[in-house]
Design a protein around this motif. Structure first.
Motif, short mmCIF file in Angstrom:
data_model
loop_
_atom_site.label_atom_id
_atom_site.label_comp_id
_atom_site.label_asym_id
_atom_site.label_seq_id
_atom_site.Cartn_x
_atom_site.Cartn_y
_atom_site.Cartn_z
N UNK A 1 0.84 -1.20 0.00
CA UNK A 1 0.00 0.00 0.00
C UNK A 1 0.88 1.26 0.00
N UNK A 2 0.49 2.22 -0.83
CA UNK A 2 1.24 3.46 -0.96
C UNK A 2 1.39 4.18 0.37
N UNK A 3 0.33 4.20 1.15
CA UNK A 3 0.37 4.88 2.44
C UNK A 3 1.43 4.26 3.35
N UNK A 4 1.54 2.95 3.34
CA UNK A 4 2.53 2.26 4.17
C UNK A 4 3.94 2.53 3.64
N UNK A 5 4.12 2.55 2.31
CA UNK A 5 5.41 2.88 1.72
C UNK A 5 5.87 4.26 2.19
N UNK A 6 4.98 5.22 2.07
CA UNK A 6 5.30 6.60 2.44
C UNK A 6 5.63 6.71 3.93
N UNK A 7 4.87 6.03 4.76
CA UNK A 7 5.13 6.08 6.20
C UNK A 7 6.47 5.45 6.54
N UNK A 8 6.80 4.34 5.90
CA UNK A 8 8.09 3.67 6.15
C UNK A 8 9.25 4.56 5.72
N UNK A 9 9.13 5.18 4.56
CA UNK A 9 10.19 6.08 4.09
C UNK A 9 10.31 7.29 5.01
N UNK A 10 9.19 7.85 5.41
CA UNK A 10 9.22 9.03 6.30
C UNK A 10 9.91 8.70 7.62
N UNK A 11 9.61 7.54 8.18
CA UNK A 11 10.25 7.15 9.44
C UNK A 11 11.75 6.93 9.25
N UNK A 12 12.12 6.32 8.15
CA UNK A 12 13.53 6.09 7.84
C UNK A 12 14.26 7.44 7.80
N UNK A 13 13.74 8.37 7.03
CA UNK A 13 14.38 9.68 6.88
C UNK A 13 14.35 10.47 8.18
N UNK A 14 13.27 10.35 8.93
CA UNK A 14 13.15 11.07 10.20
C UNK A 14 14.30 10.70 11.15
N UNK A 15 14.74 9.46 11.05
CA UNK A 15 15.81 8.97 11.93
C UNK A 15 17.17 8.99 11.26
N UNK A 16 17.28 9.74 10.17
CA UNK A 16 18.57 9.92 9.51
C UNK A 16 18.98 8.80 8.56
N UNK A 17 18.07 7.91 8.23
CA UNK A 17 18.38 6.80 7.34
C UNK A 17 18.27 7.16 5.87
N UNK A 18 18.68 6.24 5.03
CA UNK A 18 18.57 6.40 3.59
C UNK A 18 17.81 5.20 3.03
N UNK A 19 17.14 5.41 1.89
CA UNK A 19 16.33 4.36 1.28
C UNK A 19 16.85 4.06 -0.12
#
Length: 62
Positions: A15-33
Motif C-alpha cells: 500500500x502506498x500509504x505504508x510505503x510513504x510512512x516507512x520512508x518518512x520514518x527512515x528519513x526522520x531517523x537519519x536513514x537512507x532508502x
C-alpha cells in the motif's frame, strides 16, 4: 537505523500509504532508502514529501 534496502517500493509495502510512512520514518531517523530498481529514494522527492507531510506527524517538507 542506517537505512532501507528493498528490490522495489512494492516489495517494501504493497500500500502506498505504508510505503510513504516507512520512508518518512527512515528519513526522520537519519536513514537512507535504496530500491534495486531505482537507486536511492531521496527525501526531497516532491511527491513523497507532500504525502508524508500530510500522513506522518512531525515530518517536514524539504
Amino acid at each position: 537505523m542506517h537505512g532501507i534496502v528493498a528490490p522495489n517500493l512494492d516489495r517494501l509495502a504493497r500500500e502506498l500509504v505504508v510505503q510513504e510512512a516507512a520512508l518518512a520514518q527512515c528519513w526522520k531517523h537519519g536513514g537512507r532508502a535504496f530500491m534495486a530498481d531505482q537507486g536511492e529514494i531521496l527525501p526531497d522527492d516532491q511527491a513523497i514529501a507532500e504525502v508524508t507531510s500530510l500522513l506522518v506527524p512531525g515530518s517536514t517538507r524539504r
